[in-house]
Each structure stands twice: as structure tokens, then as C-alpha cells.
Write a protein that holds these residues in place. Structure first.
Motif, PDB file in Angstrom:
ATOM      1  N   ILE A  85       0.808  -1.209   0.000  1.00 42.31           N
ATOM      2  CA  ILE A  85       0.000   0.000   0.000  1.00 42.31           C
ATOM      3  C   ILE A  85       0.851   1.273   0.000  1.00 42.31           C
ATOM      4  O   ILE A  85       0.405   2.336  -0.418  1.00 42.31           O
ATOM      5  CB  ILE A  85      -0.966  -0.007   1.203  1.00 42.31           C
ATOM      6  CG1 ILE A  85      -2.251   0.740   0.843  1.00 42.31           C
ATOM      7  CG2 ILE A  85      -0.316   0.557   2.441  1.00 42.31           C
ATOM      8  CD1 ILE A  85      -3.386   0.428   1.749  1.00 42.31           C
ATOM      9  N   LEU A  93       4.631  15.974   5.691  1.00 44.96           N
ATOM     10  CA  LEU A  93       5.351  14.833   5.114  1.00 44.96           C
ATOM     11  C   LEU A  93       4.445  13.877   4.356  1.00 44.96           C
ATOM     12  O   LEU A  93       4.874  12.847   3.866  1.00 44.96           O
ATOM     13  CB  LEU A  93       6.080  14.061   6.226  1.00 44.96           C
ATOM     14  CG  LEU A  93       7.541  14.416   6.485  1.00 44.96           C
ATOM     15  CD1 LEU A  93       7.781  15.900   6.373  1.00 44.96           C
ATOM     16  CD2 LEU A  93       7.980  13.917   7.845  1.00 44.96           C
ATOM     17  N   MET A 125       6.059  20.905  -5.818  1.00 49.04           N
ATOM     18  CA  MET A 125       6.583  20.101  -4.700  1.00 49.04           C
ATOM     19  C   MET A 125       8.018  19.650  -4.997  1.00 49.04           C
ATOM     20  O   MET A 125       8.253  18.790  -5.848  1.00 49.04           O
ATOM     21  CB  MET A 125       5.673  18.874  -4.516  1.00 49.04           C
ATOM     22  CG  MET A 125       5.644  18.376  -3.101  1.00 49.04           C
ATOM     23  SD  MET A 125       4.178  18.803  -2.128  1.00 49.04           S
ATOM     24  CE  MET A 125       4.231  20.587  -1.990  1.00 49.04           C
ATOM     25  N   ASN A 154      11.982  25.345   0.672  1.00 50.32           N
ATOM     26  CA  ASN A 154      10.951  24.874   1.594  1.00 50.32           C
ATOM     27  C   ASN A 154      10.684  23.383   1.385  1.00 50.32           C
ATOM     28  O   ASN A 154       9.555  22.918   1.341  1.00 50.32           O
ATOM     29  CB  ASN A 154       9.674  25.688   1.409  1.00 50.32           C
ATOM     30  CG  ASN A 154       8.642  25.323   2.454  1.00 50.32           C
ATOM     31  OD1 ASN A 154       9.006  24.890   3.551  1.00 50.32           O
ATOM     32  ND2 ASN A 154       7.390  25.457   2.110  1.00 50.32           N
ATOM     33  N   HIS A 210      10.510  19.364   1.923  1.00 56.72           N
ATOM     34  CA  HIS A 210      10.270  18.371   2.954  1.00 56.72           C
ATOM     35  C   HIS A 210      10.069  17.016   2.309  1.00 56.72           C
ATOM     36  O   HIS A 210       9.518  16.909   1.224  1.00 56.72           O
ATOM     37  CB  HIS A 210       9.068  18.754   3.800  1.00 56.72           C
ATOM     38  CG  HIS A 210       7.934  19.221   2.969  1.00 56.72           C
ATOM     39  ND1 HIS A 210       7.695  20.549   2.737  1.00 56.72           N
ATOM     40  CD2 HIS A 210       7.006  18.544   2.278  1.00 56.72           C
ATOM     41  CE1 HIS A 210       6.644  20.668   1.946  1.00 56.72           C
ATOM     42  NE2 HIS A 210       6.213  19.462   1.644  1.00 56.72           N
ATOM     43  N   LYS A 211      10.529  16.000   2.992  1.00 57.10           N
ATOM     44  CA  LYS A 211      10.453  14.648   2.456  1.00 57.10           C
ATOM     45  C   LYS A 211       9.023  14.207   2.190  1.00 57.10           C
ATOM     46  O   LYS A 211       8.103  14.593   2.884  1.00 57.10           O
ATOM     47  CB  LYS A 211      11.034  13.670   3.484  1.00 57.10           C
ATOM     48  CG  LYS A 211      12.510  13.496   3.433  1.00 57.10           C
ATOM     49  CD  LYS A 211      12.907  12.306   4.298  1.00 57.10           C
ATOM     50  CE  LYS A 211      14.330  12.504   4.774  1.00 57.10           C
ATOM     51  NZ  LYS A 211      14.879  11.357   5.478  1.00 57.10           N
ATOM     52  N   ILE A 231       7.227  11.163   2.922  1.00 60.95           N
ATOM     53  CA  ILE A 231       7.540  10.023   3.780  1.00 60.95           C
ATOM     54  C   ILE A 231       7.055   8.707   3.177  1.00 60.95           C
ATOM     55  O   ILE A 231       7.560   7.639   3.507  1.00 60.95           O
ATOM     56  CB  ILE A 231       6.924  10.245   5.188  1.00 60.95           C
ATOM     57  CG1 ILE A 231       7.804   9.573   6.234  1.00 60.95           C
ATOM     58  CG2 ILE A 231       5.510   9.764   5.255  1.00 60.95           C
ATOM     59  CD1 ILE A 231       7.525  10.042   7.626  1.00 60.95           C
ATOM     60  N   ASN A 232       6.110   8.796   2.282  1.00 64.48           N
ATOM     61  CA  ASN A 232       5.635   7.572   1.639  1.00 64.48           C
ATOM     62  C   ASN A 232       6.720   6.950   0.774  1.00 64.48           C
ATOM     63  O   ASN A 232       6.821   5.736   0.662  1.00 64.48           O
ATOM     64  CB  ASN A 232       4.397   7.862   0.804  1.00 64.48           C
ATOM     65  CG  ASN A 232       3.224   8.244   1.669  1.00 64.48           C
ATOM     66  OD1 ASN A 232       2.937   7.577   2.656  1.00 64.48           O
ATOM     67  ND2 ASN A 232       2.564   9.325   1.315  1.00 64.48           N
ATOM     68  N   ALA A 233       7.487   7.800   0.168  1.00 73.43           N
ATOM     69  CA  ALA A 233       8.600   7.308  -0.629  1.00 73.43           C
ATOM     70  C   ALA A 233       9.613   6.610   0.275  1.00 73.43           C
ATOM     71  O   ALA A 233      10.188   5.583  -0.086  1.00 73.43           O
ATOM     72  CB  ALA A 233       9.261   8.453  -1.377  1.00 73.43           C
ATOM     73  N   HIS A 237       8.903   5.170   3.070  1.00 73.81           N
ATOM     74  CA  HIS A 237       8.282   3.910   3.471  1.00 73.81           C
ATOM     75  C   HIS A 237       8.448   2.844   2.402  1.00 73.81           C
ATOM     76  O   HIS A 237       8.802   1.711   2.684  1.00 73.81           O
ATOM     77  CB  HIS A 237       6.793   4.120   3.733  1.00 73.81           C
ATOM     78  CG  HIS A 237       6.521   4.956   4.929  1.00 73.81           C
ATOM     79  ND1 HIS A 237       5.294   5.538   5.169  1.00 73.81           N
ATOM     80  CD2 HIS A 237       7.310   5.320   5.954  1.00 73.81           C
ATOM     81  CE1 HIS A 237       5.362   6.226   6.296  1.00 73.81           C
ATOM     82  NE2 HIS A 237       6.565   6.114   6.776  1.00 73.81           N
ATOM     83  N   LEU A 238       8.180   3.262   1.187  1.00 73.95           N
ATOM     84  CA  LEU A 238       8.288   2.302   0.085  1.00 73.95           C
ATOM     85  C   LEU A 238       9.704   1.801  -0.034  1.00 73.95           C
ATOM     86  O   LEU A 238       9.956   0.607  -0.155  1.00 73.95           O
ATOM     87  CB  LEU A 238       7.862   2.976  -1.224  1.00 73.95           C
ATOM     88  CG  LEU A 238       8.039   2.126  -2.471  1.00 73.95           C
ATOM     89  CD1 LEU A 238       7.240   0.837  -2.356  1.00 73.95           C
ATOM     90  CD2 LEU A 238       7.616   2.893  -3.719  1.00 73.95           C
ATOM     91  N   THR A 288       7.138   1.588   8.102  1.00 66.07           N
ATOM     92  CA  THR A 288       6.354   2.818   8.212  1.00 66.07           C
ATOM     93  C   THR A 288       6.399   3.501   9.579  1.00 66.07           C
ATOM     94  O   THR A 288       5.932   4.619   9.728  1.00 66.07           O
ATOM     95  CB  THR A 288       4.861   2.541   7.921  1.00 66.07           C
ATOM     96  OG1 THR A 288       4.371   1.611   8.902  1.00 66.07           O
ATOM     97  CG2 THR A 288       4.673   1.977   6.542  1.00 66.07           C
ATOM     98  N   LEU A 308       4.580   2.854  11.860  1.00 63.17           N
ATOM     99  CA  LEU A 308       3.177   2.966  12.236  1.00 63.17           C
ATOM    100  C   LEU A 308       2.786   1.675  12.946  1.00 63.17           C
ATOM    101  O   LEU A 308       3.065   0.585  12.458  1.00 63.17           O
ATOM    102  CB  LEU A 308       2.321   3.129  10.977  1.00 63.17           C
ATOM    103  CG  LEU A 308       1.506   4.391  10.758  1.00 63.17           C
ATOM    104  CD1 LEU A 308       2.225   5.626  11.283  1.00 63.17           C
ATOM    105  CD2 LEU A 308       1.188   4.555   9.286  1.00 63.17           C
ATOM    106  N   GLN A 322       0.849  -1.247   5.685  1.00 59.22           N
ATOM    107  CA  GLN A 322       0.550   0.109   6.130  1.00 59.22           C
ATOM    108  C   GLN A 322       1.020   0.288   7.567  1.00 59.22           C
ATOM    109  O   GLN A 322       1.336   1.390   7.994  1.00 59.22           O
ATOM    110  CB  GLN A 322      -0.959   0.382   6.049  1.00 59.22           C
ATOM    111  CG  GLN A 322      -1.346   1.736   6.597  1.00 59.22           C
ATOM    112  CD  GLN A 322      -2.325   2.475   5.713  1.00 59.22           C
ATOM    113  OE1 GLN A 322      -2.690   2.028   4.646  1.00 59.22           O
ATOM    114  NE2 GLN A 322      -2.741   3.640   6.134  1.00 59.22           N
TER     115      GLN A 322
END
Lengths: 319, 319
Positions: free
Chosen positions: A49, A113, B1, B44, B46-47, B49-51, B53-54, B59, B61, B115
Motif C-alpha cells: 500500500i 510529510l 513540490m 521549503n 520536505h520529504k 515520507i511515503n517514498a 516507506h516504500l 512505516t 506505524l 501500512q
DNA sequence: TTGTATGCGTTATCAC
DNA sequence: GTGATAACGCATACAA
């Protein structure tokens, strides 16, 4: 860990076709579809995901900022949010802040983020400017009246509610009215303070700083309140208590201490929690679950909106 | 972005160098580092974060499954989990299930989909086999005694606790003892049922199905309990109540109904919530916050471990 | 100490 | 209907 590339190879199709099947897109021949589905089954495939999130730029994760999740007020709010989240296929990421500013900022950071799509702030201690700064990264929704600001909110009119409760007590013959709040610095508390001051002014009653008791949040804080009152030379004859939890605690303590309610001390609680009903405590009902639901809907909406919810006094036996 | 590629271009370095700077890796010349940092500021940046995570397959989480977050028992557990999560830089994803199985499965699904890194199940209704199936996707931690199983757990010995509380009441002269639980089907309830049966058997007391009252979860359920008891021909003289909330509700109701405690009815609550202290309710203390902390630590640990926490009876005025 | 190239797993675009 | 291929944004093995 098998991925769509593997599936494509197994099914003898392209990744595009696999993706189509996986997401129920049209235009794919039945036999190919079947081949893909078979491959999914035999390989025990499941999506990553995070890749979806990266590709789509969306996580279906909603941040919820609240100071304490173990307080009925916030628990009810959370309940409403969770209910609506479920219906919209969102998951909730909890930011329990204990009113520590850095934790609130952390939530804002997560929005930046892109870990969460949007953010609901049930109560805050950080500066409003800080929130405004993060508005470009996603919707932020608050629980306070901020007329004219460029973000959504759901709230009750704490000024009016407080003022009316004070009037109610006054009409019952009370002229020494105290009140208990969680913290002095919150935006709600400031509104209540204004209402209190204005009420005293209009009713030509004196202001006694002793009558404002803060740090009242939980059931057990009721004991503290009674202790404080007993030490006063001219104690209040009525109390506005901004949480039924505390009101119930006060009530319980009074029973033990032979303080008669409402004769010696009248009490009005807030929120209309079940405990207030059971103890027959007069209270101001606030539709917390409804508010939670609305907060969520605002958080996933494109448009900015402001919704005032109405509260109502429920007369029972303590005032 | 803006992304690291942009930063690289702006700073005149490679993406690798940018990544190094961003993650505080060694081996990067001061001037380049500065150039990157400047680029970060002016853009300005900022990372996403999903990238991360991948790329990392992680995560930070943690999923938390619980039926109701507005019940003090789970709220306390959650508090402990949240505390520890904060220290370890994890965020919590809340799955409020209302004991609906499909919602528990959804949480397991999120683990499968990556996730969340791991999952804490505070209470469940789904089959254990279902959990076992998902163990390959990440750590799952439970709140029940599952000796020999291949996953971690933190729990108290509900059988022993219940048995001892029963013995305590028996030693006080009670032979008609009833008990209140949340639901009949839970694993804890089954252990308590065993303890109850065994106790009756050893003490040669009769079993009366009326004495088992379920669906007791909140303060207001105390009223229901008293109503049920009043309808019994031979009501119990003592009650084991598996939540202080309910015990407090019963207590409150008894005061109203002129039922003397502990003379007409003895009560032992559970959890040692603040309300029990204030109402002087005898209770069994369960270290919920500690349990929550431990659950979290187990959830991020590589090793499987089982930890039994100890509970203790706190004698007060209701039994 | 730095850069190139590749992987992470999906979705989206566009040509066929 | 279908398939290459290019994003999405970051981390990292490996080469230099």
C-alpha cells in the motif's frame, strides 16, 4: 514477496493489465482477467500500500490531535470521528499530546510529510499561526470558533452557553457562583472567562478570583474542588463545572462530606455524559459524537466550512 | 513540490549527497553539506515520507485494535501504548472495532498491506487461527495468555485473580456470589467462568446461572445490574464486577435505592480506576498502563515473549 | 568523499 | 483491449 510484475509474468500479461484487474478497471478481456486472478490466488499476492500511496499521493490516513484520549469528552469526540472514518474508509492516526506543544507540531509535520491526508485538532496549545502555516499541506480542522479564518471548524458557542448557565443559576437565587475548567489558557476557557466577567458585570456581582478553579479534568478532581471550597471564607453556593466527570466527583465527595446538593451547593455539569444522567446531575448537553462526525467530514472536504452546534441545558436534580 | 532531485540540481551535487545530508550520514564535505542545507531552506523542501516507506519497507506505524476507546480499561491500556510509542518514534493507527470481526480483519489486512509495521490487539472476537495466518506479515501482540504460541503477549492471570477474589468474598461469609462481565464469549470471560465454576465446586456451592450478568461495561450499566438483582428470588449477597466503572454505577444506584453496601451487597470492582478510590470501592488493581507499555515493546521486538503481570486486591469499603 | 544506476511497487499516460 | 514506459520520491550498492 510477489509484486504485480511477477503477476504479469505468471499470467502472461502486462503490468498494466494486472493493475487494471486489481483495481476493477474496465476494458480487460475475461480470460486475461481470470488468468490474473488465478495468479493472485496461487501466489498469495497482496498490494504494497505504500507504493500506492506514493503513486497516488494520498494515504487515506487522518490525523487526530487530542490531549488525552482517556477523558470522556475527547473519547466521545473520537468516537464520532472514528464512526465517520470507518464509513469513508479512512484510518485514524492518533496524536495524544498531553497539551505538549511539540507533539502538536509533530502532527502538523506528518501532514507536511504526507503521512496523513488531513488533520483534526480537537484541542490545542500551539499558536494559531503555526497551524495556518501548515494549511498548504492539507486540510486542518479545528474545534473552535474562528470566524473568517481560512479553515473549517465545528464548535459550540461557549460564550453563550456559559452565559446562559450563569443566568440560570442566578435566576435560582445564586449570586456567588464559581466555575471549574480544565486549563486557563485554552481558547474555550477564554471565552468562558469573558462570559463570566460579562455576566458578573451585568448582574453587578463582585469578581472573586478564588471562584475560578482550574486543572479540573477527571472524576477525582472533584475532591480537590471541595477541599478548595471548604477553605474559602465565603464559598460559592453554585458551581459551573465544565465536565460531568468532575461534577460527578464533586457530587460524590459532597455526599461523603454531608454537603447537601443543591441546597448547600448547586452544580451544573457539562457534556451530558451517562454518569450525569445516573447521578441526576443537571448538565449542558453537547453533541460530541455529532461534532466528531462533522469534523471528519470537514476534514475530507474540499471546501472550508464552519458549523456551530447547539447545546442545551438539561435540568436535573443538582441545580 | 520539490524533491531531492531538485535539491541536487540546486545545490550542484548528486541526489546521493542530498540524501546523505538529509539523513545525517557521514562522509560529506562541509561546503556541499551547507549548499544542500541552503537549498532545503530556500525551496521549503520536505520529504515525502511515503517514498521513504516504500524504499525502506517500514512505516513506523503501529496498529492498535480495541473495541472501544471510550472505556477506561482500554483508554488506560492505550495510554501506556501511546507513551511508549512516543519514546520510540512510532505513531499509532487506531482500529476501534466495537467487537465487529470485519474491523479486526481490516487491521490484519493493513499489516499484510504494510501500512503498519506491527499490530497490538487489546481484545478480539476473531478466531485465533486468523491471527496466526497473518503472523508472517509482521509482529502481532495480544493481551491474553497463549502459552506455547508463536507470538508475544502481556496479560494477567484472570483465572487466579478471579478465584482469589471469590475466595476473599467467601471468607467474608458470602456464599451467594454473582459476577458481572462485559461479554460472555471473550477469552478472559471464559477463564473467569472456569474459575467461577471451579470455585463453586470446591466450595460445594450451587451454580445459579442468574448470577452471571453480562453486557456490563459502562457506569450506566450498574443500573441494569441492580434491576436484575432486585428481580431475583434469592439475590446474590456479593458481586464481582469486572470493571470499576460498572462497580461505581452499582454503588451509586444502591445509594439511591437504599441498598446498604457492603451489608446488603458486597462489591469488588476491577482495574483500580480513580473512581474506585474516590468511592472507596474494593477492587483488583491491574497495571494497565504498564501492560500497554510492555505490549508496545513486544510489538517492536524481534523476539517472541510472554509476560504475566501481577494484579492485587485493594481492600476498601465495599467488600 | 562523491556520483551513477537501480530498486521499491504502483498508477497513469499514451501509442498501438 | 492491451502493453511499454514514465512517473512517484527516496535509499543505497557499487563504482570511481
Amino acid at each position: 514477496m510477489t509484486n504485480i510484475k511477477d503477476l504479469a509474468r505468471m499470467a502472461g500479461v502486462s503490468v498494466t493489465t494486472v493493475s487494471r484487474v486489481l483495481n476493477n478497471h474496465p476494458y480487460v478481456r475475461e480470460d486475461k482477467k481470470k488468468a490474473v486472478l488465478d495468479a493472485v490466488r496461487t501466489s498469495n499476492y497482496h498490494k504494497n500500500i505504500n507504493a500506492v500511496h506514493l503513486s497516488k499521493g494520498k494515504t487515506f490516513l487522518m490525523g487526530v490531535v487530542l490531549p488525552f484520549s482517556d477523558h470522556p469528552y475527547f473519547a466521545q469526540l473520537l468516537k464520532g470521528i472514528a464512526k465517520q472514518a470507518l464509513e469513508n474508509n479512512y484510518k485514524l492516526v492518533l496524536f495524544q499530546t498531553s497539551y505538549i506543544e511539540s507533539r502538536e507540531l509533530e502532527a502538523l509535520e506528518m501532514l507536511k510529510l504526507k503521512q496523513i491526508d488531513s488533520l483534526i485538532i480537537c484541542s490545542r496549545t500551539c499558536d494559531f499561526a503555526m497551524i495556518e502555516e501548515h494549511l498548504t499541506f492539507g486540510p486542518i480542522v479545528l474545534c473552535e470558533d474562528l470566524h473568517g479564518k481560512n479553515l473549517s471548524a465545528t464548535y459550540v458557542d461557549h460564550y453563550r452557553i456559559f452565559y446562559e448557565a450563569l443566568k440560570y443559576l442566578h435566576s435560582k437565587g445564586h449570586s456567588r457562583i464559581g466555575y471549574c475548567i480544565a486549563r486557563k489558557s485554552g481558547t474555550n476557557s477564554q471565552k468562558r472567562m469573558s462570559a463570566y466577567r460579562d455576566f458578573l458585570h451585568h448582574s453587578q456581582l463582585p469578581y472573586n478570583p478564588e471562584y475560578l478553579m482550574d486543572d479540573c479534568l477527571y472524576f477525582q478532581d472533584g475532591e480537590k474542588v471541595i477541599r478548595q471550597i471548604k477553605e474559602m471564607i465565603t464559598p460559592p453556593t453554585a458551581l459551573l463545572v465544565t465536565s460531568d466527570q468532575v461534577a460527578a466527583g464533586i457530587f460524590t465527595c459532597c455526599q461523603r462530606e454531608q454537603i447537601s446538593i443543591p441546597d448547600d451547593l448547586a452544580i451544573i455539569g457539562f457534556d451530558n455524559e451517562p454518569i450525569a444522567k445516573m447521578m441526576n446531575i443537571t448538565t449542558v448537553e453537547i453533541p460530541l459524537v455529532e461534532m466528531g462526525k462533522n469534523l471528519f467530514l470537514q476534514a475530507i472536504s474540499e471546501q472550508v466550512s464552519n458549523k456551530e452546534m447547539s447545546a442545551k441545558l438539561i435540568e436535573r436534580g443538582t441545580a
